[in-house]
Write a protein that holds these residues in place. Structure first.
Motif, PDB file in Angstrom:
ATOM      1  N   ASP A  34      -0.255   3.119  61.732  1.00  0.00           N
ATOM      2  CA  ASP A  34       1.092   2.599  61.547  1.00  0.00           C
ATOM      3  C   ASP A  34       1.116   1.096  61.796  1.00  0.00           C
ATOM      4  O   ASP A  34       0.640   0.616  62.828  1.00  0.00           O
ATOM      5  CB  ASP A  34       2.040   3.312  62.523  1.00  0.00           C
ATOM      6  N   ARG A  36       3.402  -0.716  62.747  1.00  0.00           N
ATOM      7  CA  ARG A  36       4.202  -1.073  63.923  1.00  0.00           C
ATOM      8  C   ARG A  36       3.369  -1.196  65.188  1.00  0.00           C
ATOM      9  O   ARG A  36       3.802  -1.787  66.178  1.00  0.00           O
ATOM     10  CB  ARG A  36       5.315  -0.053  64.129  1.00  0.00           C
ATOM     11  N   ASP A  37       2.147  -0.628  65.161  1.00  0.00           N
ATOM     12  CA  ASP A  37       1.284  -0.704  66.335  1.00  0.00           C
ATOM     13  C   ASP A  37       0.517  -2.023  66.403  1.00  0.00           C
ATOM     14  O   ASP A  37      -0.082  -2.330  67.431  1.00  0.00           O
ATOM     15  CB  ASP A  37       0.280   0.458  66.343  1.00  0.00           C
ATOM     16  N   TYR A  41       3.010  -7.306  63.735  1.00  0.00           N
ATOM     17  CA  TYR A  41       4.319  -6.693  63.494  1.00  0.00           C
ATOM     18  C   TYR A  41       5.270  -6.966  64.655  1.00  0.00           C
ATOM     19  O   TYR A  41       6.480  -7.086  64.469  1.00  0.00           O
ATOM     20  CB  TYR A  41       4.158  -5.191  63.274  1.00  0.00           C
ATOM     21  N   LYS A  42       4.716  -7.097  65.847  1.00  0.00           N
ATOM     22  CA  LYS A  42       5.542  -7.292  67.037  1.00  0.00           C
ATOM     23  C   LYS A  42       5.808  -8.772  67.337  1.00  0.00           C
ATOM     24  O   LYS A  42       6.469  -9.089  68.334  1.00  0.00           O
ATOM     25  CB  LYS A  42       4.858  -6.643  68.247  1.00  0.00           C
ATOM     26  N   SER A 149       0.587   5.482  70.668  1.00  0.00           N
ATOM     27  CA  SER A 149       0.721   4.935  69.319  1.00  0.00           C
ATOM     28  C   SER A 149       2.047   5.392  68.732  1.00  0.00           C
ATOM     29  O   SER A 149       2.654   6.363  69.203  1.00  0.00           O
ATOM     30  CB  SER A 149      -0.431   5.395  68.422  1.00  0.00           C
ATOM     31  N   SER A 150       2.487   4.714  67.681  1.00  0.00           N
ATOM     32  CA  SER A 150       3.754   5.070  67.038  1.00  0.00           C
ATOM     33  C   SER A 150       3.702   6.436  66.379  1.00  0.00           C
ATOM     34  O   SER A 150       4.734   7.088  66.188  1.00  0.00           O
ATOM     35  CB  SER A 150       4.114   4.007  65.990  1.00  0.00           C
ATOM     36  N   GLU A 151       2.501   6.889  66.005  1.00  0.00           N
ATOM     37  CA  GLU A 151       2.360   8.172  65.325  1.00  0.00           C
ATOM     38  C   GLU A 151       2.242   9.338  66.299  1.00  0.00           C
ATOM     39  O   GLU A 151       2.271  10.496  65.878  1.00  0.00           O
ATOM     40  CB  GLU A 151       1.122   8.147  64.425  1.00  0.00           C
ATOM     41  N   GLU A 154       4.820  12.288  66.220  1.00  0.00           N
ATOM     42  CA  GLU A 154       4.651  13.142  65.035  1.00  0.00           C
ATOM     43  C   GLU A 154       3.523  14.140  65.245  1.00  0.00           C
ATOM     44  O   GLU A 154       3.621  15.312  64.873  1.00  0.00           O
ATOM     45  CB  GLU A 154       4.362  12.257  63.822  1.00  0.00           C
ATOM     46  N   PRO A 174       9.636   8.586  73.821  1.00  0.00           N
ATOM     47  CA  PRO A 174       9.629   8.091  72.446  1.00  0.00           C
ATOM     48  C   PRO A 174      10.781   8.647  71.630  1.00  0.00           C
ATOM     49  O   PRO A 174      11.418   9.638  72.008  1.00  0.00           O
ATOM     50  CB  PRO A 174       8.302   8.637  71.909  1.00  0.00           C
ATOM     51  N   GLU A 175      11.043   8.019  70.507  1.00  0.00           N
ATOM     52  CA  GLU A 175      11.973   8.567  69.528  1.00  0.00           C
ATOM     53  C   GLU A 175      11.225   9.553  68.636  1.00  0.00           C
ATOM     54  O   GLU A 175      10.032   9.433  68.401  1.00  0.00           O
ATOM     55  CB  GLU A 175      12.564   7.447  68.672  1.00  0.00           C
ATOM     56  N   ALA A 217      -3.499   3.568  69.330  1.00  0.00           N
ATOM     57  CA  ALA A 217      -3.347   2.888  68.045  1.00  0.00           C
ATOM     58  C   ALA A 217      -4.691   2.526  67.438  1.00  0.00           C
ATOM     59  O   ALA A 217      -4.821   2.420  66.224  1.00  0.00           O
ATOM     60  CB  ALA A 217      -2.499   1.630  68.216  1.00  0.00           C
TER      61      ALA A 217
END
Length: 283
Positions: A34, A36-37, A41-42, A149-151, A154, A174-175, A217
């Motif tokens: 991802d 975003r990791d 991106y940050k 990690s963002s994933e 999931e 996390p969301e 990540a």
């Protein structure tokens, strides 16, 4: 699927290498997680990339990606887990998928964070880095997902869906985590057990489990490709960005300081160029 060149990492170094290789008419796949990791991106504002002052990190990354897409670079989203060399080709595991290539460019950035206590000792004996690969082994059993990690949410959801009893551990909730998956706040992690995993200690709290999925990540290059030579903790390369294993090149933060976008793009250009030349010489 088979490609001429597989690039591990979708940041500036990896996309630069991919564009350069495509200019030499090589088929290229970029394997990355991802966006975003990634550190770019940050980044709210970048002031030192030549010709594009005060650009936002996500905008610059999007420009890089659109350029690569326009050149016909393919992309596989997921973490590269390991690279095996056989009969003159490289086989890259991407979750439960596999890609084949004649040459590899390593551009995964810097794997941030050292291994947890007990992690390396239990690899293959309860420690996994891939839910879709190993999840079915723990169906009906307790597992812990260490989300870095963002994933990761999931993948935790996937484990719950196939029948694992999941606990999610991370520094913050996390969301996107399914209801019914308990969250435990934890920064200091230790993997427990003698021969096999029996639990995880998170900030002093013990959680019993049969397996732990540590979802970062990025994976260190030497974990991807054992036998890779290092220099001062970074991938050792020559002026052609060639690593110690023939057919393997590296670029960007993984080769050392300075950790700057301009350096990454330049090294990626050289790595993509030399990887294409390597293939031409070894047809």
């Amino acid at each position: 699927m088979a490609y001429d060149i597989a690039v591990i990492g979708g940041g500036p170094a990896g996309l630069s290498a991919a564009v350069q290789a495509r200019q030499r008419n090589k088929s290229v796949v970029v394997i990355s997680g991802d966006d975003r990791d990634g550190p770019i991106y940050k980044t709210e504002r970048i002031d030192n990339y030549l010709g594009l002052p005060q650009i936002r990190g996500p905008e610059l990354l999007e420009r890089f990606r659109k350029h690569a897409d326009s050149m016909g670079v393919e992309r596989k989203t997921g973490r590269a887990l390991n690279i095996m060399q056989m009969n003159g080709a490289f086989y890259i595991s991407i979750g439960s998928d596999m890609a084949q290539a004649g040459a590899v460019v390593l551009a995964p950035g810097v794997a941030r964070g050292v291994k947890y206590p007990g992690e390396a000792e239990h690899l293959g004996a309860g420690v996994s880095y891939c839910a879709t690969c190993d999840g079915m082994l723990y169906r009906g059993r307790d597992v812990v997902v260490v989300g870095r990690s963002s994933e990761a949410p999931e993948e935790a959801n996937f484990l719950q869906e196939i029948g694992c009893r999941v606990t999610y551990v991370a520094p913050r909730e996390p969301e996107g985590l399914h209801g019914g998956i308990p969250f435990v706040k934890g920064v200091r992690i230790e993997v427990l057990g003698e021969k096999a995993v029996t639990g995880v200690r998170a900030d002093g709290r013990e959680l019993s489990c049969a397996g732990v999925f540590i979802l970062r990540a990025a994976i260190a290059p030497t974990d991807l490709l054992p036998g890779l030579a290092l220099r001062d903790g970074y991938v050792a390369v020559d002026r052609d960005m060639a690593a110690s294993i023939p057919g393997v090149f590296a670029a960007g933060d993984c080769t050392g300081l300075p950790l700057q976008i301009s350096k990454a793009v330049g090294e990626g250009l050289v790595a993509g160029h030399r990887a294409a030349e390597y293939l031409d010489k070894h047809k």
